[in-house]
Motif scaffolding. Structure first.
Motif, PDB file in Angstrom:
ATOM      1  N   THR A 206     -57.032  11.802  38.067  1.00  0.00           N
ATOM      2  CA  THR A 206     -57.251  13.140  37.593  1.00  0.00           C
ATOM      3  C   THR A 206     -56.361  14.121  37.945  1.00  0.00           C
ATOM      4  OG1 THR A 206     -59.134  13.185  39.098  1.00  0.00           O
ATOM      5  CG2 THR A 206     -59.514  12.289  36.681  1.00  0.00           C
ATOM      6  N   ALA A 207     -56.582  15.323  37.785  1.00  0.00           N
ATOM      7  CA  ALA A 207     -55.649  16.393  38.179  1.00  0.00           C
ATOM      8  C   ALA A 207     -56.028  16.614  39.593  1.00  0.00           C
ATOM      9  CB  ALA A 207     -55.844  17.682  37.243  1.00  0.00           C
ATOM     10  N   VAL A 208     -55.005  16.895  40.479  1.00  0.00           N
ATOM     11  CA  VAL A 208     -55.212  17.291  41.680  1.00  0.00           C
ATOM     12  C   VAL A 208     -55.192  18.907  41.926  1.00  0.00           C
ATOM     13  CG1 VAL A 208     -54.265  17.226  44.044  1.00  0.00           C
ATOM     14  CG2 VAL A 208     -53.933  15.242  42.468  1.00  0.00           C
ATOM     15  N   THR A 209     -56.531  19.294  42.623  1.00  0.00           N
ATOM     16  CA  THR A 209     -56.935  20.743  42.622  1.00  0.00           C
ATOM     17  C   THR A 209     -56.616  21.141  44.098  1.00  0.00           C
ATOM     18  OG1 THR A 209     -59.092  20.004  42.798  1.00  0.00           O
ATOM     19  CG2 THR A 209     -58.376  20.480  40.662  1.00  0.00           C
ATOM     20  N   SER A 210     -56.422  20.108  45.146  1.00  0.00           N
ATOM     21  CA  SER A 210     -56.497  20.649  46.623  1.00  0.00           C
ATOM     22  C   SER A 210     -55.302  19.937  47.236  1.00  0.00           C
ATOM     23  CB  SER A 210     -57.837  20.197  47.181  1.00  0.00           C
ATOM     24  OG  SER A 210     -58.989  21.178  46.704  1.00  0.00           O
ATOM     25  N   LEU A 211     -54.315  20.688  47.766  1.00  0.00           N
ATOM     26  CA  LEU A 211     -53.324  20.037  48.640  1.00  0.00           C
ATOM     27  C   LEU A 211     -53.045  21.097  50.011  1.00  0.00           C
ATOM     28  CD1 LEU A 211     -50.060  19.437  46.029  1.00  0.00           C
ATOM     29  CD2 LEU A 211     -51.342  17.786  47.373  1.00  0.00           C
ATOM     30  N   MET A 212     -52.847  20.455  50.993  1.00  0.00           N
ATOM     31  CA  MET A 212     -52.772  21.043  52.069  1.00  0.00           C
ATOM     32  C   MET A 212     -51.996  20.228  53.152  1.00  0.00           C
ATOM     33  SD  MET A 212     -55.911  22.690  54.282  1.00  0.00           S
ATOM     34  CE  MET A 212     -56.410  23.698  53.070  1.00  0.00           C
ATOM     35  N   PHE A 213     -50.872  20.655  53.986  1.00  0.00           N
ATOM     36  CA  PHE A 213     -50.164  20.277  54.923  1.00  0.00           C
ATOM     37  C   PHE A 213     -51.198  20.235  56.263  1.00  0.00           C
ATOM     38  CE2 PHE A 213     -46.455  20.501  52.296  1.00  0.00           C
ATOM     39  CZ  PHE A 213     -45.666  19.282  52.696  1.00  0.00           C
ATOM     40  N   ILE A 214     -51.054  19.259  56.941  1.00  0.00           N
ATOM     41  CA  ILE A 214     -51.540  19.001  58.235  1.00  0.00           C
ATOM     42  C   ILE A 214     -50.373  19.023  59.431  1.00  0.00           C
ATOM     43  CG2 ILE A 214     -53.028  17.858  59.737  1.00  0.00           C
ATOM     44  CD1 ILE A 214     -54.527  16.560  57.253  1.00  0.00           C
ATOM     45  N   ARG A 215     -50.314  19.912  60.116  1.00  0.00           N
ATOM     46  CA  ARG A 215     -49.253  19.971  61.056  1.00  0.00           C
ATOM     47  C   ARG A 215     -49.433  19.143  62.292  1.00  0.00           C
ATOM     48  NH1 ARG A 215     -49.182  25.023  61.664  1.00  0.00           N
ATOM     49  NH2 ARG A 215     -50.115  25.322  63.456  1.00  0.00           N
ATOM     50  N   PRO A 216     -48.702  18.289  62.728  1.00  0.00           N
ATOM     51  CA  PRO A 216     -48.914  17.549  64.074  1.00  0.00           C
ATOM     52  C   PRO A 216     -49.384  18.309  65.083  1.00  0.00           C
ATOM     53  CG  PRO A 216     -46.983  16.864  62.831  1.00  0.00           C
ATOM     54  CD  PRO A 216     -47.184  18.008  62.176  1.00  0.00           C
ATOM     55  N   PRO A 217     -50.085  17.814  66.081  1.00  0.00           N
ATOM     56  CA  PRO A 217     -50.477  18.604  67.454  1.00  0.00           C
ATOM     57  C   PRO A 217     -49.244  18.614  68.180  1.00  0.00           C
ATOM     58  CG  PRO A 217     -51.779  16.681  67.325  1.00  0.00           C
ATOM     59  CD  PRO A 217     -51.088  16.556  65.919  1.00  0.00           C
ATOM     60  N   GLY A 218     -49.003  19.706  68.724  1.00  0.00           N
ATOM     61  CA  GLY A 218     -48.252  19.813  69.693  1.00  0.00           C
ATOM     62  C   GLY A 218     -46.758  20.395  69.287  1.00  0.00           C
ATOM     63  N   GLU A 219     -46.496  20.447  68.048  1.00  0.00           N
ATOM     64  CA  GLU A 219     -45.314  20.774  67.458  1.00  0.00           C
ATOM     65  C   GLU A 219     -45.445  22.250  66.794  1.00  0.00           C
ATOM     66  OE1 GLU A 219     -44.055  18.056  64.387  1.00  0.00           O
ATOM     67  OE2 GLU A 219     -44.120  16.192  65.847  1.00  0.00           O
ATOM     68  N   SER A 220     -44.266  22.968  66.932  1.00  0.00           N
ATOM     69  CA  SER A 220     -44.089  24.211  66.380  1.00  0.00           C
ATOM     70  C   SER A 220     -44.145  24.235  64.822  1.00  0.00           C
ATOM     71  CB  SER A 220     -43.004  24.991  66.940  1.00  0.00           C
ATOM     72  OG  SER A 220     -41.761  24.455  66.514  1.00  0.00           O
ATOM     73  N   GLN A 221     -44.366  25.466  64.526  1.00  0.00           N
ATOM     74  CA  GLN A 221     -44.345  25.455  62.906  1.00  0.00           C
ATOM     75  C   GLN A 221     -43.183  25.400  62.354  1.00  0.00           C
ATOM     76  OE1 GLN A 221     -46.277  29.137  61.696  1.00  0.00           O
ATOM     77  NE2 GLN A 221     -46.231  28.632  59.501  1.00  0.00           N
ATOM     78  N   SER A 222     -42.057  25.684  63.210  1.00  0.00           N
ATOM     79  CA  SER A 222     -40.727  25.499  62.308  1.00  0.00           C
ATOM     80  C   SER A 222     -39.934  24.334  62.644  1.00  0.00           C
ATOM     81  CB  SER A 222     -39.781  26.844  62.886  1.00  0.00           C
ATOM     82  OG  SER A 222     -39.695  26.584  64.386  1.00  0.00           O
ATOM     83  N   SER A 223     -40.818  23.398  63.361  1.00  0.00           N
ATOM     84  CA  SER A 223     -39.992  21.785  63.537  1.00  0.00           C
ATOM     85  C   SER A 223     -39.829  21.365  62.189  1.00  0.00           C
ATOM     86  CB  SER A 223     -41.031  21.292  64.462  1.00  0.00           C
ATOM     87  OG  SER A 223     -40.746  19.962  64.485  1.00  0.00           O
ATOM     88  N   SER A 224     -38.573  20.700  62.234  1.00  0.00           N
ATOM     89  CA  SER A 224     -38.176  19.964  61.211  1.00  0.00           C
ATOM     90  C   SER A 224     -38.511  18.396  61.057  1.00  0.00           C
ATOM     91  CB  SER A 224     -36.617  20.225  60.790  1.00  0.00           C
ATOM     92  OG  SER A 224     -36.109  19.722  61.975  1.00  0.00           O
ATOM     93  N   ASP A 225     -39.488  18.045  62.019  1.00  0.00           N
ATOM     94  CA  ASP A 225     -39.432  16.429  62.369  1.00  0.00           C
ATOM     95  C   ASP A 225     -40.768  16.469  61.412  1.00  0.00           C
ATOM     96  OD1 ASP A 225     -39.703  13.901  62.825  1.00  0.00           O
ATOM     97  OD2 ASP A 225     -40.632  14.375  64.981  1.00  0.00           O
ATOM     98  N   THR A 226     -40.582  15.475  60.177  1.00  0.00           N
ATOM     99  CA  THR A 226     -41.548  15.086  59.358  1.00  0.00           C
ATOM    100  C   THR A 226     -42.269  13.833  59.717  1.00  0.00           C
ATOM    101  OG1 THR A 226     -40.078  14.234  57.830  1.00  0.00           O
ATOM    102  CG2 THR A 226     -40.512  16.394  57.643  1.00  0.00           C
TER     103      THR A 226
END
Length: 657
Positions: A206-226
């Motif tokens: 069914t249609a997705v209504t919730s999406l949210m990224f979870i940033r890994p602990p210890g990494e900065s917000q601007s880190s490009s490592d996925t």
């Protein structure tokens, strides 16, 4: 925090609401009539109320807060006391998505509409809005299958691309601002610079209504490592919150973790962990009004769904007349910066109740008792009108509505007759007698089987759909009589067809026994109301979720039918062999017939066998005998010829003599 609006597949969800990021000091709530109210979370006071000009035709479908401004400007003039507003100064701009595709930017400080994004954007309902943290761009998705990138400086469309074959219901921007997640029934990961599709995830029907990224602990917000970057998703009528991992090396598409819920989610908030050993905290508000709290350390795949560590519910203490506590639904929740307490929004959109509560997750179930009736004090304003109620005299003749000049009159009872109490022996006149006294010609329509019953399935079905009463709907849907199902579907009005289809689609995802019953109802709806459904312009999005769910159900039907055929062959062969063994259990002959010359025949057979063994010698002897016979016969023929000749000559000689 994600919250979805109402309309289409979102009919079961409450009106959209959103806490401001950071300290959660503001709460924006949309009413059913399209009014937007901004409340102070700590004091529970109303700060602003905005009524869009087209709020009745273009209701609010989603809300989003713009990024913080980083503090007040230095050159800004000092405001007067009358203009000062007790609010969080960092979050001022509220983005409002509407059902017609228009996006509104509302300034809370000024209390007025700042801008309107419309030209070249969406031509259908806006489902989700997300802001970019760095460049100030705005991303929106709609039922028109497109994603639009807006420039907030020029308030124009910068880029627009098609993201799905069906409507796009949710968006989320990655912490580094380089990727964008979009979801309809399929979750897609886009590269924002090139607008190309990087990865695709499937797992919701069914249609997705919730999406949210979870940033890994210890990494900065601007880190490009996925490599260690996760994201979670929740869908309508899906009682699971799935967690996915964005990996560049492995191409795994399945979810690595799932959280089980009692009902499908309507609001999700997340408190990320600061270290690898610290668990993240997840708060999910379900449609049944309960809050589920989860704590888990993300360390890879986890096959078994995780149950909530704590469930929170709010109930009333009961009134004087009825001491039974009644549940109060929780509509939204948000974590405070300390991650130990939460803001709970419950009640209604007219007068929301906001409370900061410190929760202990070591308790599996928490019930908060609140006296809502004493807390909520609604201000009732008397309606101002210039219309006066006319005074009717006893001798006045009142004509009933109908044909002009109707002669039947209603007798006006005097005040003394009204005030007179009915004695115990008096009988109250029935409605039929009252209608007969009014001398109204009622059409006599013959009704087969007597008067219509109020408890018929068609009436109950319409009442259950309008009131969303599960008891009434369960009573109707439990029938297995196909003739009764067909007649019930034929008698319902056309405006109840689409709600019935949505209710059937929701129940088809339940127990298999219930799904078998719902298929009969769905077949009757499609057969009897196919002409009405074909006239709907938005039939594809209305039946899209149902089609997708049925397609996932019959995905393995061909393989299962083949397996069923093979098993059927094996079972029938085993059964046939057992029957054959039972029929051949007695192998002894009941009667044996023997001929008298059996010994002679046996002797001849022995001789024949001996002759067969020496068949080469016999053939040689036969050949020799044949040769001798031919030679003897030739000699006899020669002798005869000689004798014949001699005899003939002698006879001639005798004749001559």
């Amino acid at each position: 925090m994600a919250a979805a609006g109402a309309g289409g597949v979102y009919e079961a969800l409450p009106p959209p609401c959103s806490f401001s990021p950071g300290r959660r000091e503001l709460l924006a709530v949309s009413g059913l009539d399209g009014r937007i109210a901004v409340w102070d979370s700590r004091r529970g006071a109303l700060l602003r109320e905005y009524v869009p000009s087209a709020h009745l035709s273009a209701t609010c479908t989603c809300l989003a807060w713009a990024p913080s401004r980083g503090g007040p400007e230095s050159h800004q003039k000092k405001k007067r006391k009358s203009e000062s507003v007790d609010k969080d100064p960092q979050y001022d701009l509220l983005t409002i998505g509407t059902a017609t595709g228009t996006i509104l930017l509302y300034s809370i400080a000024k209390g007025e509409l700042q801008s309107k994004l419309q030209a070249g954007g969406h031509d259908n309902r806006v489902n989700c809005i997300r802001w970019h943290q760095d460049n100030g761009f705005l991303y929106s998705c709609s039922d028109d299958k497109h994603i639009v990138e807006w420039s907030t400086q020029t308030y124009k469309v910068k880029c627009k691309w098609k993201a799905d074959n069906s409507g796009v219901s949710s968006l989320c921007v990655s912490p580094d601002g380089k990727m964008l997640l979009s979801a309809g029934r399929t979750i897609k990961l886009w590269d924002l610079e090139s607008k190309t599709l990087s990865r695709q995830f499937t797992g919701h029907s069914t249609a997705v209504t919730s999406l949210m990224f979870i940033r890994p602990p210890g990494e900065s917000q601007s880190s490009s490592d996925t490599t260690g970057l996760y994201f979670l998703s929740g869908a309508v009528h899906d009682r699971l919150i799935s967690v996915w991992q964005v990996r560049t090396e492995k191409k795994e598409r399945g979810a690595v973790l799932s959280f089980t819920l009692a009902d499908f989610p309507v609001s999700v908030d997340l408190a990320p962990s600061d270290s690898k050993d610290e668990p993240l905290k997840l708060a999910v508000v379900c449609r049944d009004g309960q809050l589920h709290l989860f704590e888990h350390v993300l360390n890879g795949n986890h096959k078994k769904p995780l149950a909530p560590t704590c469930t929170v519910q709010i109930a009333t203490s009961g009134s004087d007349e009825d001491s039974t506590p009644k549940p109060v639904p929780i509509l939204s929740a948000g974590f405070c910066p300390d991650k130990e307490s939460m803001f709970l929004y419950y009640g209604s959109s007219m007068q929301p109740l906001i409370e900061q509560v410190a929760l202990k997750t070591d308790e599996t179930h928490i019930c908060l008792v609140r006296d809502v009736h004493k807390t909520v004090k609604l201000r009732k304003e008397e309606a101002v009108t210039r219309v006066k109620t006319p005074v009717v005299k006893p001798d006045t003749t009142v004509l009933v509505p109908g044909i002009p000049g109707h002669s039947s009159a209603v007798s006006i009872t005097s005040r003394s007759q009204k005030d007179r109490k009915r004695k115990p022996g008096d009988k109250e006149a029935s409605i039929e007698d009252r209608l007969g006294a009014m001398d109204i010609d009622l059409p006599k329509v013959p009704i087969k089987g007597g008067l219509p019953q109020t408890d018929s399935f068609a009436v109950l079905l319409v009442q259950g759909l309008e009131s969303n009463d599960p008891n009434i709907l369960n009573r109707v849907f439990q029938t297995k009589n196909e003739s009764l199902i067909k007649k019930t579907v034929q008698r319902i009005p056309v405006y109840s067809v689409i709600p019935l289809v949505h209710e059937l689609a929701k129940r088809l995802q339940g127990h298999p026994t219930s799904a078998m019953l719902m298929v009969r109802w769905l077949k009757a709806v499609l057969v009897n109301h196919a002409s009405y459904l074909s006239t709907l312009p938005d039939l594809v999005p209305q039946l899209g979720s149902l089609y997708q769910m049925m397609e996932t159900r019959v995905k393995n039907l061909q393989k299962m039918s083949r397996l069923n055929g093979k098993l059927y062959l094996l079972v029938t062969q085993v059964a046939a062999s057992e029957i054959a063994q039972r029929s051949h259990t007695n192998q002894e002959a009941k009667l044996v017939y023997e001929e008298e010359s059996s010994e002679d025949e046996s002797g001849e057979e022995e001789q024949n066998s001996d002759s067969d063994d020496n068949w080469e010698e016999g053939e040689e002897e036969a050949n020799e005998g044949a040769e001798l016979g031919t030679s003897d016969s030739e000699e006899e023929m020669n002798v005869d010829k000689v004798n014949g000749d001699s005899d003939g000559e002698s006879e001639d000689e005798s004749d001559d003599d």
